[in-house]
Design a protein around this motif. Structure first.
Motif, mmCIF file in Angstrom:
data_model
loop_
_atom_site.group_PDB
_atom_site.id
_atom_site.type_symbol
_atom_site.label_atom_id
_atom_site.label_comp_id
_atom_site.label_asym_id
_atom_site.label_seq_id
_atom_site.Cartn_x
_atom_site.Cartn_y
_atom_site.Cartn_z
ATOM 1 N N THR A 125 -4.477 2.093 44.515
ATOM 2 C CA THR A 125 -3.812 1.480 43.160
ATOM 3 C C THR A 125 -2.450 0.620 43.786
ATOM 4 O O THR A 125 -1.796 1.100 44.717
ATOM 5 N N CYS A 184 -0.199 -3.608 37.688
ATOM 6 C CA CYS A 184 -0.620 -2.496 38.367
ATOM 7 C C CYS A 184 -2.268 -2.591 38.339
ATOM 8 O O CYS A 184 -2.667 -2.759 37.312
ATOM 9 N N HIS A 244 -6.019 -1.075 39.989
ATOM 10 C CA HIS A 244 -6.745 0.069 40.505
ATOM 11 C C HIS A 244 -8.004 -0.625 40.938
ATOM 12 O O HIS A 244 -8.891 -1.148 40.336
#
Length: 191
Positions: A172, A6, A8
């Motif tokens: 995100t 993941c 950002h």
């Protein structure tokens, strides 16, 4: 999940006359992987630094021209998508080997729909993967440009608030990088 992470990402929108709220979407038009671009150009015998002008039957350019082969393959064509039946049928026509042609014709047929889905979608095969699996397919750059769909933006939900971050948009996203059972690595276009 294995092969995913993941991220950002913050996009600077200072100076852009735009308002947003949390949950809006931002469209991102990303470049294709440079290794995929180079490998596909080699496969179709194209020089990445050659300048090209593409036109359809009506004389319209499918993307901004003139540009280099590198730029066209990097920015304007969807190189990573799973092939559709009509595209596989075109590959069958370009196959020099009879057995390969028959297999591609089967995958492109109505009866072979489930096999194509398993092979191309579940198997995460892009145009280069299919051309590697069927080495007798002989496409030229002009045929490739005609065959492939144009690159489309990827839409991401904005995860920031304009009240706390008025000059940036935060996204995100999950980065896709999956190792396939046959050893190939599948990477997402934008993530």
């Amino acid at each position: 999940e294995a092969g995913r992470s993941c991220r950002h990402v913050e996009l600077d929108i200072a100076g852009v006359d735009s308002d947003y709220i949390t949950g809006d979407h931002v469209a991102i038009l990303s470049d294709n992987n440079p290794e995929l671009v180079a490998s596909l150009a080699r496969r179709v015998g194209a020089d990445l630094d050659e300048w090209v002008v593409a036109r359809d039957e009506a004389g319209a350019a499918p993307f901004p021209c003139p540009c280099t082969v590198r730029h066209a393959l990097t920015r304007y064509l969807d190189l990573n998508g799973a092939l559709k039946r009509r595209q596989v049928a075109a590959l069958a026509e370009a196959a020099g080997d009879g057995a390969e042609r028959e297999r591609l014709e089967r995958l492109a047929s109505k009866e072979g729909k489930d096999e194509l889905h398993e092979y191309a979608v579940d198997g995460r095969r892009n145009i280069l993967d299919v051309m590697r699996d069927f080495p007798s397919v002989d496409l030229k750059l002009s045929q490739l440009v005609e065959l492939l769909p144009r690159a489309q933006p990827r839409y991401y939900s904005i995860s920031s608030s304009n009240l706390t971050h008025p000059s940036s948009v935060h996204v995100t996203a999950v980065v896709v990088r999956d190792e396939m059972p046959d050893g190939r690595v599948f990477g997402g276009v934008c993530t």
